[in-house]
Design a protein around this motif. Sequence first.
Motif, mmCIF file in Angstrom:
data_model
loop_
_atom_site.group_PDB
_atom_site.id
_atom_site.type_symbol
_atom_site.label_atom_id
_atom_site.label_comp_id
_atom_site.label_asym_id
_atom_site.label_seq_id
_atom_site.Cartn_x
_atom_site.Cartn_y
_atom_site.Cartn_z
ATOM 1 N N LYS A 178 -6.526 44.899 -3.700
ATOM 2 C CA LYS A 178 -7.951 45.253 -3.660
ATOM 3 C C LYS A 178 -8.549 44.966 -2.272
ATOM 4 C CE LYS A 178 -8.854 46.553 -7.978
ATOM 5 N NZ LYS A 178 -7.491 46.575 -8.512
ATOM 6 N N LYS A 179 -9.396 45.858 -1.822
ATOM 7 C CA LYS A 179 -10.039 45.706 -0.509
ATOM 8 C C LYS A 179 -10.859 44.419 -0.440
ATOM 9 C CE LYS A 179 -10.426 50.727 0.136
ATOM 10 N NZ LYS A 179 -9.823 51.065 -1.188
ATOM 11 N N GLU A 180 -11.502 44.078 -1.558
ATOM 12 C CA GLU A 180 -12.316 42.855 -1.595
ATOM 13 C C GLU A 180 -11.459 41.612 -1.343
ATOM 14 O OE1 GLU A 180 -14.269 46.072 -3.898
ATOM 15 O OE2 GLU A 180 -12.253 45.206 -3.889
ATOM 16 N N LYS A 181 -10.232 41.642 -1.840
ATOM 17 C CA LYS A 181 -9.352 40.479 -1.654
ATOM 18 C C LYS A 181 -8.830 40.414 -0.223
ATOM 19 C CE LYS A 181 -8.079 39.591 -6.422
ATOM 20 N NZ LYS A 181 -7.012 39.211 -7.367
ATOM 21 N N PHE A 182 -8.522 41.568 0.355
ATOM 22 C CA PHE A 182 -8.151 41.567 1.770
ATOM 23 C C PHE A 182 -9.289 40.982 2.609
ATOM 24 C CE2 PHE A 182 -4.772 44.937 1.143
ATOM 25 C CZ PHE A 182 -3.749 44.206 1.731
ATOM 26 N N ALA A 183 -10.510 41.359 2.295
ATOM 27 C CA ALA A 183 -11.668 40.875 3.060
ATOM 28 C C ALA A 183 -11.811 39.359 2.950
ATOM 29 C CB ALA A 183 -12.938 41.572 2.575
ATOM 30 N N LYS A 184 -11.661 38.818 1.748
ATOM 31 C CA LYS A 184 -11.770 37.366 1.547
ATOM 32 C C LYS A 184 -10.647 36.628 2.273
ATOM 33 C CE LYS A 184 -15.462 37.154 -0.995
ATOM 34 N NZ LYS A 184 -16.688 36.554 -0.414
ATOM 35 N N LEU A 185 -9.438 37.198 2.227
ATOM 36 C CA LEU A 185 -8.307 36.587 2.939
ATOM 37 C C LEU A 185 -8.584 36.564 4.438
ATOM 38 C CD1 LEU A 185 -5.382 35.502 3.033
ATOM 39 C CD2 LEU A 185 -4.619 37.887 3.198
ATOM 40 N N ILE A 186 -9.096 37.655 4.962
ATOM 41 C CA ILE A 186 -9.419 37.737 6.388
ATOM 42 C C ILE A 186 -10.426 36.655 6.780
ATOM 43 C CG2 ILE A 186 -10.646 39.152 8.096
ATOM 44 C CD1 ILE A 186 -9.299 41.604 6.697
ATOM 45 N N LYS A 225 -10.959 33.746 5.400
ATOM 46 C CA LYS A 225 -10.327 32.413 5.382
ATOM 47 C C LYS A 225 -9.430 32.225 6.612
ATOM 48 C CE LYS A 225 -8.778 30.816 1.353
ATOM 49 N NZ LYS A 225 -9.650 29.678 0.978
ATOM 50 N N LEU A 226 -8.722 33.273 7.006
ATOM 51 C CA LEU A 226 -7.823 33.175 8.155
ATOM 52 C C LEU A 226 -8.607 33.054 9.456
ATOM 53 C CD1 LEU A 226 -5.128 35.801 7.087
ATOM 54 C CD2 LEU A 226 -4.875 33.304 7.108
ATOM 55 N N VAL A 227 -9.715 33.779 9.572
ATOM 56 C CA VAL A 227 -10.558 33.674 10.762
ATOM 57 C C VAL A 227 -11.145 32.272 10.873
ATOM 58 C CG1 VAL A 227 -12.709 34.473 11.831
ATOM 59 C CG2 VAL A 227 -11.092 36.142 10.895
ATOM 60 N N GLU A 228 -11.544 31.696 9.742
ATOM 61 C CA GLU A 228 -12.068 30.319 9.748
ATOM 62 C C GLU A 228 -11.030 29.331 10.264
ATOM 63 O OE1 GLU A 228 -15.510 29.617 6.486
ATOM 64 O OE2 GLU A 228 -13.508 29.918 5.634
ATOM 65 N N ASP A 229 -9.755 29.652 10.102
ATOM 66 C CA ASP A 229 -8.675 28.782 10.581
ATOM 67 C C ASP A 229 -8.302 29.047 12.034
ATOM 68 O OD1 ASP A 229 -8.478 27.430 8.221
ATOM 69 O OD2 ASP A 229 -6.739 28.509 7.468
ATOM 70 N N GLY A 230 -9.012 29.957 12.675
ATOM 71 C CA GLY A 230 -8.791 30.189 14.097
ATOM 72 C C GLY A 230 -7.929 31.391 14.443
ATOM 73 N N PHE A 231 -7.581 32.177 13.454
ATOM 74 C CA PHE A 231 -6.763 33.366 13.702
ATOM 75 C C PHE A 231 -7.636 34.582 14.028
ATOM 76 C CE2 PHE A 231 -4.064 30.776 10.884
ATOM 77 C CZ PHE A 231 -2.916 30.714 11.647
ATOM 78 N N TYR A 232 -7.060 35.479 14.796
ATOM 79 C CA TYR A 232 -7.657 36.781 15.035
ATOM 80 C C TYR A 232 -6.838 37.809 14.241
ATOM 81 C CZ TYR A 232 -10.475 34.816 18.790
ATOM 82 O OH TYR A 232 -11.384 34.066 19.506
ATOM 83 N N ILE A 233 -7.534 38.753 13.631
ATOM 84 C CA ILE A 233 -6.882 39.668 12.698
ATOM 85 C C ILE A 233 -6.846 41.084 13.270
ATOM 86 C CG2 ILE A 233 -6.827 40.553 10.337
ATOM 87 C CD1 ILE A 233 -6.603 37.470 10.593
ATOM 88 N N ILE A 234 -5.663 41.688 13.243
ATOM 89 C CA ILE A 234 -5.514 43.089 13.618
ATOM 90 C C ILE A 234 -5.104 43.882 12.380
ATOM 91 C CG2 ILE A 234 -4.153 44.759 14.939
ATOM 92 C CD1 ILE A 234 -4.034 42.749 17.202
ATOM 93 N N LEU A 235 -5.929 44.865 12.015
ATOM 94 C CA LEU A 235 -5.615 45.755 10.900
ATOM 95 C C LEU A 235 -4.828 46.938 11.456
ATOM 96 C CD1 LEU A 235 -9.065 45.748 9.047
ATOM 97 C CD2 LEU A 235 -7.139 44.184 8.773
ATOM 98 N N THR A 236 -3.645 47.190 10.899
ATOM 99 C CA THR A 236 -2.724 48.172 11.462
ATOM 100 C C THR A 236 -2.719 49.472 10.672
ATOM 101 O OG1 THR A 236 -0.839 47.392 10.161
ATOM 102 C CG2 THR A 236 -1.263 46.273 12.258
ATOM 103 N N LYS A 283 -20.404 37.331 10.213
ATOM 104 C CA LYS A 283 -20.116 36.254 11.164
ATOM 105 C C LYS A 283 -18.642 36.189 11.562
ATOM 106 C CE LYS A 283 -19.664 32.689 7.548
ATOM 107 N NZ LYS A 283 -20.231 31.449 6.999
ATOM 108 N N PHE A 284 -17.778 36.922 10.825
ATOM 109 C CA PHE A 284 -16.348 36.920 11.132
ATOM 110 C C PHE A 284 -15.888 38.196 11.839
ATOM 111 C CE2 PHE A 284 -16.657 34.397 7.104
ATOM 112 C CZ PHE A 284 -16.368 33.158 7.654
ATOM 113 N N LYS A 285 -16.725 39.207 11.857
ATOM 114 C CA LYS A 285 -16.279 40.545 12.274
ATOM 115 C C LYS A 285 -15.859 40.631 13.734
ATOM 116 C CE LYS A 285 -18.448 43.499 8.822
ATOM 117 N NZ LYS A 285 -19.338 44.663 8.591
#
Length: 370
Positions: free
Chosen positions: A216-224, A226-237, A256-258
């Motif tokens: 689900k897109k909503e779950k991908f968004a929530k995961l993103i 949490k990962l950004v809060e941990d200092g990661f940068y996310i690339i959607l491929t 605030k995470f975008k």
Amino acid sequence: MNKISILRNIDRYFGNLIITFLSIFNKIYKKEEKNPKNILIIRLWTLGESLLTLPMIKRLKKEGYNISVLVTKRSKGVFENVDFVDEIVDLEDFISVIKKFKKYDVVIDTEPYLNISAILGWFLGKKVIGFKGLFRDKLYDFKIEYNDKIHAVYNFCNMLKPFGINYKPEKLIPLKYTEKDEENVNKLLKEYNLDNKKLIGIHCGTAETAPWRSWKKEKFAKLIEKLVEDGFYIILTGSKGDYEVNEKVLNLVDKKFKDKVFNFAGKTNLREFAYLLTKFEVFISNDTGPMHFSAAMGTKTIGLFGPNLPERFAPFGKGNIAIYKARNLECSPCINVHKGEFKECKLNGKCMDLIEVDDVYNVVLNMVKK
């Protein structure tokens, strides 16, 4: 009924008629090949499974055979930079294909269920190897058992048994990329100020054959988040066709995470994507082709499964993980590639919905620690 379903039905009904006719004359053109040298691999569709055939093909080349591969534009990219393939035959150059009647000593039909590949194998080869169990196997001289309980990589390698080869690889073959590909990707990362960041890649899309494989897109968004809060940068491929899916996920991410999430769909070609994968600490994907590319490139890979079994298509190789929580669902798996079964989901992707955000998040953290 979508375009793919229509093509499958045409293949099934008209293909069965052609196979019935050809099987009557099957022995006319068959010759005993005591020392076969020229081998044709048929690989027409799906980048992911095309990649999974490479260990088998490389092992065959090691034995001294001349290797040709019959492709379409959907599979060609996997084989273009492979140094153990001697010839690429493009099915779209149909006149050239017609001229190759019975040219090859042995044809290996790696396609899982479509009749067209078996018909092409009969036309192009003196002997044909393929998976048994479907009507099309009437055209095969060597029929290989397709085992649903083992990985597709091993099923492909079992097609070497008629050559007296028993082979069980431990890893996939990485795609080669050029210095120019590296330069382009590094320039792209620098453009977005990502060249020295902790990167995680996420693939939110799936192939059109079974879109209910998507988390689900909503779950991908929530995961993103949490990962950004941990200092990661996310690339959607993804390819250009995945851009819209990625944007829908991005729209669900808190504002605030975008500034740490980037949509790279359509920004790289296949070789550049292969290099980009090496930049990720972890790659997270639905059960689809990019997941296999990530595993091949040696990136720690997490595959999300529901309609399909990880025993067949998990990200191959040591340290990669498939998350599957639908073993108690009677409807899972609803996909059987070997039989051409892609049942429409009636439960709104319940099998994928059983995977919680924390299930994936915790696996990511463990992978990063290792």
